[in-house]
Design a protein around this motif. Structure first.
Motif, PDB file in Angstrom:
ATOM      1  N   PHE A  38       0.794  -1.261  -0.020  1.00 48.02           N
ATOM      2  CA  PHE A  38       0.137  -0.035   0.140  1.00 48.02           C
ATOM      3  C   PHE A  38       0.875   1.271  -0.198  1.00 48.02           C
ATOM      4  O   PHE A  38       1.998   1.249   0.535  1.00 48.02           O
ATOM      5  CB  PHE A  38      -0.948  -0.004   1.322  1.00 48.02           C
ATOM      6  N   SER A  39       0.265   2.317  -0.331  1.00 47.77           N
ATOM      7  CA  SER A  39       1.326   3.508  -0.529  1.00 47.77           C
ATOM      8  C   SER A  39       0.536   4.477   0.443  1.00 47.77           C
ATOM      9  O   SER A  39       1.190   4.768   1.486  1.00 47.77           O
ATOM     10  CB  SER A  39       1.261   4.064  -2.054  1.00 47.77           C
ATOM     11  N   PRO A  40      -0.421   5.230   0.461  1.00 44.13           N
ATOM     12  CA  PRO A  40      -0.846   6.135   1.279  1.00 44.13           C
ATOM     13  C   PRO A  40      -1.588   5.501   2.486  1.00 44.13           C
ATOM     14  O   PRO A  40      -1.803   4.123   2.405  1.00 44.13           O
ATOM     15  CB  PRO A  40      -1.883   7.063   0.570  1.00 44.13           C
ATOM     16  N   VAL A  41      -1.692   6.111   3.740  1.00 40.37           N
ATOM     17  CA  VAL A  41      -2.441   5.712   4.787  1.00 40.37           C
ATOM     18  C   VAL A  41      -3.616   6.528   5.114  1.00 40.37           C
ATOM     19  O   VAL A  41      -3.590   7.839   4.709  1.00 40.37           O
ATOM     20  CB  VAL A  41      -1.389   5.777   5.967  1.00 40.37           C
ATOM     21  N   GLU A  42      -4.515   6.049   5.711  1.00 40.43           N
ATOM     22  CA  GLU A  42      -5.779   6.914   6.344  1.00 40.43           C
ATOM     23  C   GLU A  42      -5.662   7.072   7.819  1.00 40.43           C
ATOM     24  O   GLU A  42      -5.383   6.006   8.470  1.00 40.43           O
ATOM     25  CB  GLU A  42      -7.005   6.127   5.974  1.00 40.43           C
ATOM     26  N   LEU A  43      -5.790   8.268   8.235  1.00 41.47           N
ATOM     27  CA  LEU A  43      -5.732   8.633   9.531  1.00 41.47           C
ATOM     28  C   LEU A  43      -6.981   8.998  10.220  1.00 41.47           C
ATOM     29  O   LEU A  43      -7.910   9.190   9.536  1.00 41.47           O
ATOM     30  CB  LEU A  43      -4.851  10.048   9.791  1.00 41.47           C
ATOM     31  N   THR A  44      -7.328   8.828  11.443  1.00 41.85           N
ATOM     32  CA  THR A  44      -8.343   9.059  12.432  1.00 41.85           C
ATOM     33  C   THR A  44      -8.227  10.115  13.417  1.00 41.85           C
ATOM     34  O   THR A  44      -7.385  10.323  13.767  1.00 41.85           O
ATOM     35  CB  THR A  44      -8.855   7.742  13.204  1.00 41.85           C
ATOM     36  N   ALA A  45      -9.233  10.959  13.269  1.00 44.83           N
ATOM     37  CA  ALA A  45      -9.189  12.233  14.125  1.00 44.83           C
ATOM     38  C   ALA A  45      -9.709  11.756  15.550  1.00 44.83           C
ATOM     39  O   ALA A  45     -10.594  11.193  15.856  1.00 44.83           O
ATOM     40  CB  ALA A  45     -10.242  13.396  13.677  1.00 44.83           C
ATOM     41  N   VAL A  46      -8.717  12.103  16.335  1.00 47.35           N
ATOM     42  CA  VAL A  46      -8.823  11.629  17.741  1.00 47.35           C
ATOM     43  C   VAL A  46      -8.534  12.771  18.610  1.00 47.35           C
ATOM     44  O   VAL A  46      -7.311  13.534  18.384  1.00 47.35           O
ATOM     45  CB  VAL A  46      -8.134  10.329  18.287  1.00 47.35           C
ATOM     46  N   GLY A  47      -9.276  13.085  20.049  1.00 48.09           N
ATOM     47  CA  GLY A  47      -8.942  14.457  20.613  1.00 48.09           C
ATOM     48  C   GLY A  47      -8.361  14.152  21.775  1.00 48.09           C
ATOM     49  O   GLY A  47      -8.921  14.589  22.995  1.00 48.09           O
ATOM     50  N   PHE A  48      -7.216  13.459  22.076  1.00 47.19           N
ATOM     51  CA  PHE A  48      -6.686  12.995  23.030  1.00 47.19           C
ATOM     52  C   PHE A  48      -5.050  13.676  23.230  1.00 47.19           C
ATOM     53  O   PHE A  48      -4.322  13.255  24.076  1.00 47.19           O
ATOM     54  CB  PHE A  48      -6.344  11.572  23.530  1.00 47.19           C
ATOM     55  N   GLY A  49      -4.964  14.808  22.393  1.00 50.11           N
ATOM     56  CA  GLY A  49      -3.769  15.417  22.663  1.00 50.11           C
ATOM     57  C   GLY A  49      -2.497  14.717  22.226  1.00 50.11           C
ATOM     58  O   GLY A  49      -2.663  13.951  21.155  1.00 50.11           O
ATOM     59  N   VAL A  82      -1.115  10.778   2.825  1.00 48.83           N
ATOM     60  CA  VAL A  82      -2.113  10.481   3.728  1.00 48.83           C
ATOM     61  C   VAL A  82      -3.330  10.451   2.445  1.00 48.83           C
ATOM     62  O   VAL A  82      -3.457  11.397   1.888  1.00 48.83           O
ATOM     63  CB  VAL A  82      -2.387  11.158   4.857  1.00 48.83           C
ATOM     64  N   SER A  83      -4.116   9.395   2.320  1.00 46.46           N
ATOM     65  CA  SER A  83      -5.198   9.463   1.537  1.00 46.46           C
ATOM     66  C   SER A  83      -6.498  10.172   2.186  1.00 46.46           C
ATOM     67  O   SER A  83      -7.213  11.101   1.267  1.00 46.46           O
ATOM     68  CB  SER A  83      -5.682   7.972   1.169  1.00 46.46           C
ATOM     69  N   SER A  84      -6.496  10.228   3.390  1.00 50.76           N
ATOM     70  CA  SER A  84      -7.769  10.583   3.847  1.00 50.76           C
ATOM     71  C   SER A  84      -7.683  10.813   5.404  1.00 50.76           C
ATOM     72  O   SER A  84      -6.873  10.174   6.003  1.00 50.76           O
ATOM     73  CB  SER A  84      -9.025   9.580   3.448  1.00 50.76           C
ATOM     74  N   GLY A 128      -3.635  14.185   0.253  1.00 50.58           N
ATOM     75  CA  GLY A 128      -4.891  13.240   0.014  1.00 50.58           C
ATOM     76  C   GLY A 128      -5.966  14.261  -0.526  1.00 50.58           C
ATOM     77  O   GLY A 128      -5.875  15.081  -0.677  1.00 50.58           O
ATOM     78  N   ASP A 129      -7.277  13.469  -0.456  1.00 52.34           N
ATOM     79  CA  ASP A 129      -8.205  14.700  -1.347  1.00 52.34           C
ATOM     80  C   ASP A 129      -9.721  14.228  -0.365  1.00 52.34           C
ATOM     81  O   ASP A 129     -10.819  14.525  -1.158  1.00 52.34           O
ATOM     82  CB  ASP A 129      -8.182  14.489  -2.558  1.00 52.34           C
ATOM     83  N   VAL A 130      -9.737  13.498   0.528  1.00 50.97           N
ATOM     84  CA  VAL A 130     -11.136  12.947   0.956  1.00 50.97           C
ATOM     85  C   VAL A 130     -11.216  13.124   2.446  1.00 50.97           C
ATOM     86  O   VAL A 130     -10.283  12.812   3.212  1.00 50.97           O
ATOM     87  CB  VAL A 130     -11.308  11.439   0.663  1.00 50.97           C
ATOM     88  N   LEU A 131     -12.277  13.863   2.964  1.00 45.46           N
ATOM     89  CA  LEU A 131     -12.684  13.729   4.366  1.00 45.46           C
ATOM     90  C   LEU A 131     -13.859  12.672   4.724  1.00 45.46           C
ATOM     91  O   LEU A 131     -14.787  12.838   4.124  1.00 45.46           O
ATOM     92  CB  LEU A 131     -12.807  15.303   4.817  1.00 45.46           C
TER      93      LEU A 131
END
Length: 332
Positions: A38-49, A82-84, A128-131
């Motif tokens: 795989f090339s890009p990765v997808e990240l997850t928004a998390v609010g734990f500083g 990052v893809s998204s 990337g280009d997707v939210l």
């Protein structure tokens, strides 16, 4: 003709609040994703500083210096970027572990839009280009959504879609198996109420399957709205009654519910799960899907092994289906 781009989600490496915080752990994960094909990765928004150093653009910058520096780290691990990003508006980012904003409330729209633009700008900076967003709360919290509530959600996500589109980012609504949108045909109604030019759909094969919805059939009927695909398997179905269990996110999704399901999601294979990946991929090819297919292995106890198993299956089974669709037939 298809324009599928394969990416991999990092969410199953981050299994606890302090489990994925050091640069060396990130580098191992990035290199594992790369060698798995795989090339890009997808990240997850998390609010734990600082405990979630990839959870927000600010935390990435704090750890790596800047988003540009972080992208160079990814390139050094043979990843494009990052893809998204996956953003849940119910998670707050004003303070650590804070509450977010409910898209059903008109007053929440400006804040949700601003946060979406924050993450959307980061996605663009990282290549990337997707939210991907969670569009509604859980079934146990709201029950079936009436027409007024569907209209309120549509107003929110149309505005968000318009705002991030100006930055070159696509909005994709993510349906999860506990979503209120599973009740009374809510997802279909929301898609009909939103502007298709501004609001797309992220089709997560396992979330649909656990909710009792055939992802192949749904994609075939809504191919024009699907802007993002998340590919994973499942082995158990949750009906509407179980989805409406009080605090289902914790009791059902995390703790496994009354049946004690230890793991809801699995890497894509042909080993007898609920998702027919070959048929699904053939349907993507048939409809000319163009966009990211992000492979996930949520809850995997062995992240590196899951990434490599997924990479083998994609390269040996699924990608060739799409390659055949791209190759023009040769006249004899």
């Amino acid at each position: 003709m298809t324009g599928v781009r394969w990416a991999y989600a990092l969410n199953h490496w981050d299994t606890n609040i302090d489990a994925f915080v050091r640069k060396r752990e990130h580098e191992r994960a990035f290199k594992t994703v790369s060698i798995s094909g795989f090339s890009p990765v997808e990240l997850t928004a998390v609010g734990f500083g600082a405990w979630e150093p990839l959870g927000t653009p600010q935390q990435i910058s704090d750890l790596y210096g800047s988003l540009a520096d972080f992208r160079e780290v990814l390139r050094g691990c043979a990843l494009e970027g990052v893809s998204s990003y996956f953003y849940d508006p119910f998670i707050g980012f004003d303070v650590e572990m804070g509450r977010g904003y409910d898209p059903l409330h008109e007053a929440s729209i400006p804040k949700i839009t601003a946060t979406a633009m924050w993450f959307g700008d980061a996605v663009r900076a990282l290549g990337g280009d997707v939210l991907v967003v969670r569009p509604a709360g859980s079934a146990w919290q709201t029950g079936p959504l009436d027409d007024e509530q569907i209209a309120a959600l549509a107003r929110c996500w149309n505005e968000v879609g318009s705002a991030i589109r100006a930055a070159g980012v696509t909005l994709a609504l993510h349906f999860d198996f506990l979503s209120a949108l599973r009740l009374d045909n809510g997802l279909e109604r929301l898609l009909a109420a939103t502007d298709p030019e501004l609001v797309g759909l992220a089709l997560d094969t396992a979330e649909f399957a656990v909710a009792g919805i055939d992802p192949v059939d749904f994609y075939a009927r809504h191919a024009a709205r699907v802007r993002h695909v998340q590919l994973k398997d499942a082995r158990a179905v949750v009906d509407d009654e179980e989805a409406r269990t009080s605090h289902a996110e914790h009791f059902v999704r995390t703790e496994g519910g009354s049946r004690g399901i230890l793991r809801w999601f699995f890497e894509p294979t042909d080993e007898g799960g609920l998702v027919d990946f070959v048929t699904f991929t053939e349907t993507l090819a048939e409809h000319g899907y163009s966009g990211w297919v992000v492979v996930e292995s949520d809850q995997s106890p062995h992240p590196a092994e899951s990434a490599m198993v997924s990479g083998w299956y994609v390269q040996q089974v699924l990608a060739p289906i799409l390659e055949r669709a791209r190759t023009p037939a040769v006249a004899v």
